[in-house]
Enzyme design. Structure first.
Site: not given
Length: 430
Positions: A13, A41
């Site tokens: 992340d 993503h």
């Protein structure tokens, strides 16, 4: 531009998707080299948000080749759903801009069910996404997995391979009093999805070799982060693949003679989704503020991310493991409201000082962070477009990170939009 490997230096992340999307503008191809649709993503283009799981971030660009490498475990149904969703939103996906390795193991519903069953058996849950990734990799290692190339087989040959796979999974299901799967039913399901997948399938190692022979620029896009690596992460709270830069060569099928710049993407603070040790976690108003300002919700899991101060010990170890050339610092603006900011520079346990993460899970769970405090800036950095736009103390914070980590910051992301990026050092783009 040289070939570039992009990896996350924390627990995922970090913003790799946006970075790869930005870099794709000057590249010819992007390769996903590990993981599956447990990765997420998020990319924002002109205020429109795209969420990718299996497809490389380059898929949002015209005239770029997106490659799913052999190191990826492929859920064919999740892939087609992702493709269909992007097509609805005007993204052109065809056999000219997407290639899938014939060697990718297939993630099936039986793997997702097994994921859930194994999680129930654990005394301490890992916090798996239940996408079937771990059980699929287990089948690969045990040499019973179905692979994309098997979808080319005649029905009777495919049946034998499916039956071999089910010999294991039906035994597992029997132990949980769950009805067995019929081989003929699974074969029919695979033959139904095969025509949608097979047009994209090629020997990816050869595709990549041909690109290198033509001096094309390739980006290798990592998923998750360093400390979710099956070997080097905070085991057992890890993913089922190798996430560090050397995996790009194995999971993409490129040999070590090809030089690459290795970019490490790292947040200006630290986050983690799911269970496992988190040495600088802030279970207080500081962590809550980071969570709210950073909108820290998992792209795949939809779970709240845990938040804490920047961990330089973690970062240094990740840099060494991947041989990082330069850093991309993301989400600096999340720290805008703090009058002082802490950086973890060492750990302490039982009177011993550590400048690395010990492998022992027991020791990891008892490490205490040792902090260095630096002044905050209490000014807005969101959307800044030049280094000189940043507050003096924000620049000092960046330089402090460079000083501790002994690696330069090449780029700073100042917002979710594609072009919200400050270039400090552009030598890797040449």
């Amino acid at each position: 531009m040289t070939n570039i490997v992009v990896v996350g230096l924390q627990w995922g992340d970090e913003g790799k998707g946006k970075v790869v999307d930005w870099l794709s503008n000057n590249a010819d191809a992007v390769v996903r080299f590990q993981g599956g649709n447990n990765a997420g993503h998020t990319i924002v283009i002109q205020e429109k948000t795209y969420k990718l799981n299996l497809l490389p971030s380059s898929i949002l660009h015209n005239n770029k080749l997106s490659i799913i490498g052999n190191g990826v475990v492929l859920d064919p149904y999740a892939l087609m759903s992702e493709i269909d969703n992007l097509r609805i939103n005007g993204i052109n996906i065809n056999t000219q801009n997407l290639v899938i390795s014939e060697s990718c193991p297939l993630v099936l519903n039986i793997h997702k069910e097994a994921d859930t069953l194994f999680e129930q058996l654990r005394q301490n849950t890992i916090g798996t996404t239940n996408k079937g990734i771990g059980p699929c990799y287990a089948d690969k290692i045990s040499r019973r997995a179905l692979r994309v190339c098997d979808l080319f087989d005649k029905k009777d040959i495919l049946y034998n391979k499916v039956n071999n796979l089910l010999n294991y999974h039906n035994l597992l299901r029997q132990n949980f009093n769950i009805l067995p799967i019929e081989a003929s039913k699974l074969v029919d399901e695979l033959l139904d999805i095969a025509p949608k997948i097979l047009p994209f399938v090629k020997p990816v190692w050869k595709v990549i070799h041909d690109l290198t022979q033509q001096n094309k620029t390739i980006i290798f896009e990592g998923a998750q982060g360093t400390f979710l690596d099956i070997d080097h992460g905070t085991y057992p709270f890890v993913t089922s693949s190798n996430t560090i830069a050397p995996q790009a060569f194995v999971g993409g099928g490129i040999n070590l003679s090809h030089s690459s710049c290795i970019l490490g993407v790292i947040k200006a603070y630290t986050t983690r989704v799911g269970n496992g040790p988190f040495f600088t976690e802030q279970k207080n108003e500081i962590g809550k503020s980071m969570f709210e300002r950073g909108n820290e919700i998992g792209t795949v899991s939809n779970r709240e991310r845990r938040c804490g101060w920047f961990d330089a010990v973690l970062a240094k170890q990740a840099i060494i493991l991947s041989g990082v050339s330069g850093l991309v610092l993301t989400k600096l603006d999340v720290l805008d409201q703090f009058s002082e900011i802490k950086i973890c520079t060492q750990y302490k346990y039982d009177g011993v000082i550590y400048d690395y993460i010990p492998a022992s899970s027991y020791v990891q769970n008892n490490l205490e962070p040792i902090y260095e405090t630096v002044p905050g800036w209490k000014e807005n950095t969101f959307g800044s477009v030049t280094y000189e736009d940043l507050p003096k103390n924000a620049i000092s914070y960046i330089k402090k990170i460079e000083e501790i980590l002994k690696v330069p910051v090449y780029l700073i992301s100042t917002g979710p939009e594609r072009n919200a990026m400050i270039i400090i050092n552009d030598k890797f783009l040449k």
